[in-house]
Write a protein that holds these residues in place. Structure first.
Motif, mmCIF file in Angstrom:
data_model
loop_
_atom_site.group_PDB
_atom_site.id
_atom_site.type_symbol
_atom_site.label_atom_id
_atom_site.label_comp_id
_atom_site.label_asym_id
_atom_site.label_seq_id
_atom_site.Cartn_x
_atom_site.Cartn_y
_atom_site.Cartn_z
ATOM 1 N N ILE A 118 -0.191 -3.107 -11.158
ATOM 2 C CA ILE A 118 -0.626 -1.785 -10.717
ATOM 3 C C ILE A 118 0.510 -0.466 -10.973
ATOM 4 O O ILE A 118 0.119 0.273 -11.121
ATOM 5 C CB ILE A 118 -0.879 -1.985 -9.047
ATOM 6 C CG1 ILE A 118 -1.956 -3.012 -8.885
ATOM 7 C CG2 ILE A 118 -1.050 -0.531 -8.585
ATOM 8 C CD1 ILE A 118 -2.265 -3.176 -7.431
ATOM 9 N N LEU A 175 -6.143 -5.799 -2.867
ATOM 10 C CA LEU A 175 -5.815 -5.487 -1.559
ATOM 11 C C LEU A 175 -7.133 -5.938 -0.614
ATOM 12 O O LEU A 175 -8.482 -5.994 -1.213
ATOM 13 C CB LEU A 175 -5.782 -4.169 -1.335
ATOM 14 C CG LEU A 175 -4.553 -3.530 -2.264
ATOM 15 C CD1 LEU A 175 -4.525 -1.913 -2.005
ATOM 16 C CD2 LEU A 175 -3.319 -4.171 -1.900
ATOM 17 N N MET A 193 0.886 -1.248 -0.180
ATOM 18 C CA MET A 193 0.227 -0.081 0.022
ATOM 19 C C MET A 193 0.807 1.346 -0.005
ATOM 20 O O MET A 193 0.724 2.418 -0.843
ATOM 21 C CB MET A 193 -0.906 -0.100 1.275
ATOM 22 C CG MET A 193 -1.876 -0.868 1.199
ATOM 23 S SD MET A 193 -3.046 -0.775 2.846
ATOM 24 C CE MET A 193 -4.277 -1.999 2.465
ATOM 25 N N CYS A 200 -6.194 -2.270 -7.396
ATOM 26 C CA CYS A 200 -6.023 -2.093 -5.937
ATOM 27 C C CYS A 200 -7.332 -2.621 -4.993
ATOM 28 O O CYS A 200 -7.509 -3.326 -4.223
ATOM 29 C CB CYS A 200 -5.601 -0.934 -5.422
ATOM 30 S SG CYS A 200 -4.350 -0.201 -5.729
#
Length: 658
Positions: free
Chosen positions: A350, A370, A144, A366
């Motif tokens: 990404i 995630l 992140m 994402c």
């Protein structure tokens, strides 16, 4: 009817090397369903073959919100989110403020990343499985932070040619720590310059543009090799004069490029003259400084990622690279790391989308990989404040920012304490936030009065009248079931429920008839204008006021109030006998409390009570043994009224006569 989802299956995404093969997400869709079409399902099926899937894949909800450490992250980032929503940006300061807020988010991520590191080490020997969970969370938070930092450089700060590469070098230094680990090892050794990793560390510093640190290490080596001191001095001079771009000096791109070309010509001259020919390590470093891509590739063991390779190559070959050119360099460098026939990992895709300036692809990927909505919702909100998402409208009702914030806030509402944060997130979703909040607020378990009051304040502040009424009714019912009549009355008054207030008032009067006192006297006597909610509640409040006046020995006022309660007909008939008996002690006072007219009114009330007392009621009391008591009470009342009437007549006659 055919099953509309028969050709659909869940999509579970893995991040090799990041989430250790655990499923942490599912496809991002407008209604967040777990079933989505996949490419292989769209192929034509053989005739007669079953269209249904032979297996079912289960997708479990992520439990990150229940992690104590990550809960702190959610709490702290909420404050940054609110600051961003409440800040009025001006054109001249907007970019600076947004970059500052972005860095605040990253600092929070970094702080809890380090806390997770410590927690993992502390529990490793006692609970390896918990340590493994912490390590997984560290991997996710690291990814992140890496993505956020890059988005900050490319989208929020929007670094341009010249300063762009400087920001990317800082990005690499922060997230690639291999050279620092080796540097720590050689520094604790007895003879650092003879350590196996010495030249790896020096070269690693060079590849990260940390030339000052490389010079310090080489100075130690030069001190041990006097014969090669001139060679080290020449390398030191090349590193010292390495040009860096600076906006502070009003330097133009053209001026910097001229200066940089002149410096690189010096590097090439040293190579041609064979200045470092006798030292292979210094020769390799000089080739790197001169922009030799093959020299950089020779040290792939020091370049753990393709984006490190890209930034290192650009630093010494194209330092004024434009943002629009990054993608082509990123693709070439990624090819060096992806083996033939394999696909880039999710994190690589990404980052590649970010270098392509495809913001929406970054956010979508994402959302898929995630393990919670925290990252995408806050990043999207920040990008939206940068006016970078205005052109992207969704087909299912709201914009991208609001959709993601709604999903994140919905998850928070499942948590015992984080649900309070979700309220603020819903508040800043102008289209559907209010609707979501109304639906979720009704699902909050009201375990305690304290929690109920919190929810109530939230609803009252937002003028959610239906929810306020519903909460108060629920709490009133709970209190009544637990025989906490005062609390039940307070909640029913707050709900403005006249029926329930009447019901509780009757219960309180029944309790008074049994006990002879009110358990919640202070509450009832301080109802104020709320007692007007129902006639029965009005009577209850006024009756408590009568007791208060009587206790303060204000007998005249107490008598007037008592009589008005009966003559106004707001007292229940079943309670009239109690009111008449309350008048007895005041009639025994030396001074005359009830006038002649008032005494006649009390006598009339007594007659009304006895007239309403039917034969069946008398029979029931007789069975219960109460008939004798009632007869005695009636006798006492008639005697007291007669005596008081005589005393009042004498008193009034004397008063008139005088």
């Amino acid at each position: 009817m055919a099953d509309p989802y028969m050709d659909y299956e869940p999509v579970i995404t893995y991040i090799p090397g990041v989430n250790r093969g655990e499923p942490i997400g599912f496809e991002w869709g407008p209604t967040q369903m777990l079933l989505y079409p996949t490419s292989h399902d769209r192929k034509e099926r053989a005739p007669g073959s079953s269209s249904r899937m032979p297996t079912i894949q289960a997708v479990f909800n992520d439990k990150d919100i229940y992690s104590p450490i990550l809960s702190k992250l959610f709490n702290e980032s909420h404050g940054i989110f609110m600051t961003l929503q409440n800040t009025e940006h001006e054109c001249t300061t907007q970019k600076v403020e947004l970059v500052s807020i972005s860095r605040n988010y990253r600092s929070v991520i970094r702080a809890y990343l380090e806390e997770l590191h410590r927690a993992s080490g502390n529990v490793y020997s006692e609970d390896p499985s918990m340590s493994s969970q912490y390590d997984d969370q560290v991997s996710i938070l690291s990814a992140m932070e890496l993505i956020w930092n890059l988005c900050e450089i490319l989208f929020i700060e929007a670094a341009q040619a010249g300063s762009l590469l400087s920001h990317l070098m800082d990005w690499i230094r922060l997230h690639i720590c291999q050279v620092d680990a080796m540097a720590d090892q050689i520094m604790v050794s007895e003879n650092p310059v003879e350590h196996l990793y010495y030249w790896n560390v020096v070269t690693g510093y060079v590849l990260q543009g940390r030339l000052a640190e490389a010079r310090q290490l080489m100075a130690k080596k030069a001190a041990t090799e006097p014969a090669k001191r001139s060679m080290y001095r020449c390398m030191d001079e090349l590193m010292r004069t390495f040009p860096t771009f600076s906006h502070a000096n009003n330097q133009t791109i053209t001026e910097f490029e001229l200066k940089w070309r002149h410096w690189q010509e010096e590097c090439e001259r040293c190579l041609k003259e064979g200045t470092f020919a006798s030292n292979g390590d210094l020769l390799l470093i000089c080739r790197i400084l001169a922009g030799d891509g093959d020299a950089v590739s020779e040290k792939m063991d020091l370049l753990s990622t393709w984006y490190h390779l890209m930034v290192s190559k650009l630093l010494y070959s194209h330092p004024t690279v434009k943002p629009t050119d990054l993608y082509q360099y990123a693709e070439l460098c990624l090819d060096h790391f992806v083996t033939s026939g394999s696909q880039p990992e999710a994190l690589d895709r990404i980052l590649l989308a970010a270098f392509e300036f495809n913001i929406h692809q970054v956010l979508k990927d994402c959302s898929i990989i995630l393990n919670n909505w925290w990252f995408v919702s806050h990043l999207t909100d920040l990008l939206d404040h940068c006016n970078l998402l205005q052109s992207h409208n969704l087909h299912f009702g709201s914009n991208l920012r609001e959709f993601l914030i709604l999903e994140y806030a919905s998850g928070l509402f499942n948590h015992e304490s984080l649900w309070q944060l979700a309220v603020d997130y819903f508040d800043h979703c102008p289209q559907f936030g209010r609707v979501y909040l109304e639906l979720y607020i009704e699902r909050i378990p009201l375990n305690t009065e304290r929690k109920a009051l919190k929810v109530l304040r939230i609803c009252e502040k937002r003028q959610m009248k239906e929810q306020v009424r519903s909460i108060c009714k629920i709490m009133a019912m709970k209190a009544m079931r637990n025989n906490r009549l005062g609390s039940a009355l307070s909640w029913s008054v707050r709900a403005k429920d006249s029926f329930f207030a009447t019901l509780i008032s009757d219960r309180l009067l029944q309790d008074y008839s049994v006990k002879g006192s009110f358990s919640d006297f202070d509450l009832i006597s301080n109802l104020g204008s709320s007692m007007l909610l129902s006639d029965r509640l009005t009577f209850l409040g006024k009756y408590c006021e009568f007791h208060k006046l009587y206790g303060e020995m204000q007998f005249a006022k107490a008598a007037n109030l008592l009589l008005s309660l009966m003559t106004a007909r707001i007292a229940p008939r079943s309670f009239w006998m109690t009111l008449l008996l309350d008048a007895l002690p005041m009639m025994e006072q030396k001074e005359v409390i009830f006038s002649t007219e008032q005494t006649y009114a009390l006598m009339q009330c007594l007659e009304d009570v006895t007239a309403d007392d039917t034969g069946s009621e008398r029979e029931m009391r007789a069975v219960g043994g109460e008939d004798e008591v009632a007869t005695t009470q009636l006798g006492l009342l008639r005697l007291a009224f007669t005596r008081n009437l005589a005393k009042a007549i004498v008193h009034e006659g004397t008063h008139h006569g005088s």
